[in-house]
Design an enzyme around this catalytic site. Structure first.
Site, PDB file in Angstrom:
ATOM      1  N   HIS A 122       0.821  -1.205   0.000  1.00 15.37           N
ATOM      2  CA  HIS A 122       0.000   0.000   0.000  1.00 15.37           C
ATOM      3  C   HIS A 122       0.858   1.260   0.000  1.00 15.37           C
ATOM      4  O   HIS A 122       0.572   2.225  -0.718  1.00 15.37           O
ATOM      5  CB  HIS A 122      -0.928  -0.024   1.219  1.00 15.37           C
TER       6      HIS A 122
ATOM      7  N   GLU B 227      -4.157   7.829   7.526  1.00 12.55           N
ATOM      8  CA  GLU B 227      -5.159   6.920   6.957  1.00 12.55           C
ATOM      9  C   GLU B 227      -5.462   5.763   7.913  1.00 12.55           C
ATOM     10  O   GLU B 227      -6.612   5.369   8.102  1.00 12.55           O
ATOM     11  CB  GLU B 227      -4.667   6.388   5.610  1.00 12.55           C
TER      12      GLU B 227
ATOM     13  N   GLU C 137       4.792  10.850   2.861  1.00 14.57           N
ATOM     14  CA  GLU C 137       3.738   9.893   2.541  1.00 14.57           C
ATOM     15  C   GLU C 137       3.539   8.887   3.674  1.00 14.57           C
ATOM     16  O   GLU C 137       2.425   8.404   3.887  1.00 14.57           O
ATOM     17  CB  GLU C 137       4.053   9.164   1.233  1.00 14.57           C
TER      18      GLU C 137
ATOM     19  N   GLU D  54       2.285   1.774  -3.402  1.00 14.60           N
ATOM     20  CA  GLU D  54       1.247   2.330  -4.287  1.00 14.60           C
ATOM     21  C   GLU D  54       1.161   3.849  -4.141  1.00 14.60           C
ATOM     22  O   GLU D  54       1.054   4.583  -5.128  1.00 14.60           O
ATOM     23  CB  GLU D  54      -0.099   1.673  -3.970  1.00 14.60           C
ATOM     24  N   HIS D  55       1.222   4.339  -2.907  1.00 11.36           N
ATOM     25  CA  HIS D  55       1.219   5.780  -2.674  1.00 11.36           C
ATOM     26  C   HIS D  55       2.446   6.446  -3.292  1.00 11.36           C
ATOM     27  O   HIS D  55       2.350   7.503  -3.924  1.00 11.36           O
ATOM     28  CB  HIS D  55       1.211   6.071  -1.166  1.00 11.36           C
TER      29      HIS D  55
END
Length: 418
Positions: free
Chosen positions: A47, A127, A120, A50-51
Site C-alpha cells: 500500500h 489513513e 507519505e 502504491e502511494h
C-alpha cells in the site's frame, strides 16, 4: 466481446476489450502482489509503495504527474488489495499513449525520494488512524485477523503505524524488485482503443521490467475464532462468518447466489427479517469474498446496545434456516440480481478493464459474459442448500466492537450454529 491477448518477451501480458460505442478508454497495470505477499516485518509495504508511485519519477515530479493527466481531463489512480495492486487511468481515446507513458514511468522509474517517503508515511499513518476511528471499517480488519491468525491474509492492507514509519527506501525498492516483474503484471485496457497499437506502446515503454520475480505467497489457512473490543460507541458492530470459497472452486457461483439471497439486497432474508420486520438495524448484509485458494463468507450488522441481544440469535437462526430450505422464487430473484450486475457492468470501461485483468490472473483466460450468465443460471435450490450446509458447518469467526454487555458468549453463538 472482442478480447485480444498478447504476451511480450519480458513476460508482460497485454489484454484488450474493444468497445467501439464509446469515446474513452480505461487501462492500467494489475500486479499480482498485495498484502498476502508481504512478510510480517513489512506489512503495509504494498500500500505504501502504491502511494509512492505517484510521488515522482526520474523525469517527472509528483506535480507534473498530476498536471499531465489533468491537462487532458483524465483520471489516474491506484488501489491495493490482499492479492493485487492496480495502477489505472481513464482517458479520452486519443490520450491512451499518454496514459501508457505515465503508468510505465511510475512503475519503472519512481525515485522513491526519501523526503517524499517521509511525507507519505505520515499520510498513511493518518489513513490508519482514520480507519481505527471508524468502527464499521476497523471491524473488518479484526474479523480478517481472527479468520486467518498469524498469516499474511489476516494482516491489514494498510499495515501498522510502527511498521509504516519504519519502512525505508531500500525496503520499498526491494519489495518492488521482487514482485513487480513482467510475468506478474497485466496491462489491461477496455474501451475505444486498438490492441495492436497498445501492444506497440507497451513494448516501447515497458522496457525495464525484470521478467521474473521471487514473490512469497502463503496458502490461505482459515482458522476462525472470537474477537471483542469494548468501546464507548452508540452502536455495536458485529460480524459473523465462516470459511468461504475460492475463485476456482466449482461452488463459487452458488456461494454468490447464496450471499445475495441471504443478505444481498432489500429483498434478502436478513434485510427483511432483521430490519424491515423488527427494526433492529440500519445496515445489515452478507458477502462472499474470494481468494485464489480460499475465501470468507460473512454477515455484518450495526445495532444498538440493547438490540444486539435479539440480533445475534436472529442472524444465527436465519443462517441455519437457509441450510434446510429455500424457495424457487428467492433463488430466481438472487440469480436475476447477479445477472443484472454482470450485464450492467458491460457499460463501464473501467469495470470491464478490471474484470479482464482479474480473470487472467485467476483463470489464465477471459470468461465471456455468456459463460458467466450460464454459471449463474445453473444454480438451483438444491445447490444453494448444499453450499449453505458446506459453509455454515465450518468453525465460525465472530467479531464485535462497541458496548458488549449484551453480546452473547462465543460458545453460545457456536451452539446456535450447531
Amino acid at each position: 466481446m472482442s478480447i485480444r491477448i498478447t504476451t511480450l518477451p519480458n513476460g508482460l501480458t497485454v489484454a484488450t476489450d474493444q468497445m467501439e460505442s464509446v469515446e474513452t478508454a480505461s487501462l492500467g497495470v494489475w500486479v499480482n502482489a498485495g498484502t498476502r505477499h508481504e512478510t510480517p516485518d513489512v506489512n503495509g509495504v504494498s500500500h505504501l509503495l502504491e502511494h509512492m508511485a505517484f510521488k515522482g519519477t526520474e523525469r517527472r515530479s509528483a506535480r507534473a504527474i498530476a498536471e499531465e493527466m489533468d491537462n487532458v481531463g483524465g483520471h489516474l489512480n491506484a488501489y491495493t488489495s490482499r492479492e493485487n495492486t492496480a495502477y489505472y487511468a481513464k482517458v479520452l481515446k486519443e490520450d491512451v499513449p499518454l496514459a501508457v507513458d505515465l503508468i510505465a514511468d511510475i512503475l519503472q522509474h519512481s525515485t522513491l525520494d526519501p523526503e517524499e517517503l517521509a511525507r507519505e508515511q505520515q499520510v498513511v499513518v493518518q489513513e490508519i488512524g482514520q480507519t481505527v476511528d471508524t468502527p464499521d471499517d476497523i471491524i473488518f480488519d479484526h474479523f480478517q485477523a481472527i479468520a486467518y491468525p498469524g498469516q499474511a491474509l489476516g494482516r491489514p492492507v494498510l499495515g501498522t503505524v510502527d511498521l509504516v514509519k519504519g519502512m525505508t527506501r531500500d525496503v520499498l525498492a526491494g519489495y518492488m524488485g521482487e514482485n513487480y516483474s513482467g510475468q506478474r503484471m497485466i496491462l489491461a485496457g477496455a474501451g475505444r482503443l486498438d490492441h495492436d497499437a497498445l501492444v506497440e506502446l507497451a513494448a516501447a515503454h515497458f522496457t525495464e521490467l525484470p521478467r521474473e520475480g521471487i514473490a512469497v505467497e502463503e496458502p490461505a489457512l482459515y482458522h476462525g475464532g472470537d474477537f471483542r473490543e469494548e468501546r464507548d460507541l452508540e452502536q455495536v458492530h458485529v460480524m459473523l462468518g465462516f470459511n468461504g470459497i475460492g475463485y476456482q472452486d466449482p461452488d463459487y457461483y452458488v456461494a454468490s447466489v447464496l450471499s445475495t439471497l441471504l443478505g444481498g439486497g432489500a429483498s434478502s432474508r436478513l434485510f427483511q427479517e432483521v430490519r424491515e420486520k423488527r427494526g433492529l438495524v440500519y445496515t445489515i448484509y452478507s458477502y462472499a469474498s474470494s481468494y485464489q485458494d480460499g475465501g470468507l463468507f460473512a454477515v455484518y450488522a450495526g445495532t444498538g446496545e440493547d438490540e444486539v441481544e435479539e440480533l445475534i440469535p436472529l442472524v444465527c437462526d436465519e443462517i441455519m434456516k437457509v441450510t434446510t430450505a429455500v424457495t424457487p422464487e428467492e433463488v430466481h430473484r438472487a440469480r436475476a440480481q447477479l445477472k443484472a450486475s454482470v450485464l450492467m457492468s458491460l457499460e463501464s470501461t473501467s469495470t470491464r478493464c478490471e474484470q479482464l485483468a482479474r480473470q487472467l490472473f485467476i483463470y489464465g483466460h477471459p470468461v465471456t459474459t455468456d459463460e458467466l450468465v450460464a454459471h449463474i443460471e445453473k444454480v438451483d435450490e438444491a445447490a444453494v442448500i448444499r453450499v449453505a450446509q458446506r459453509l455454515f458447518t465450518s468453525p465460525p469467526t465472530f467479531a464485535a466492537l462497541g458496548p458488549l454487555d449484551k453480546v452473547e458468549r462465543f460458545d453460545t453463538i457456536v451452539g446456535r450454529l450447531g
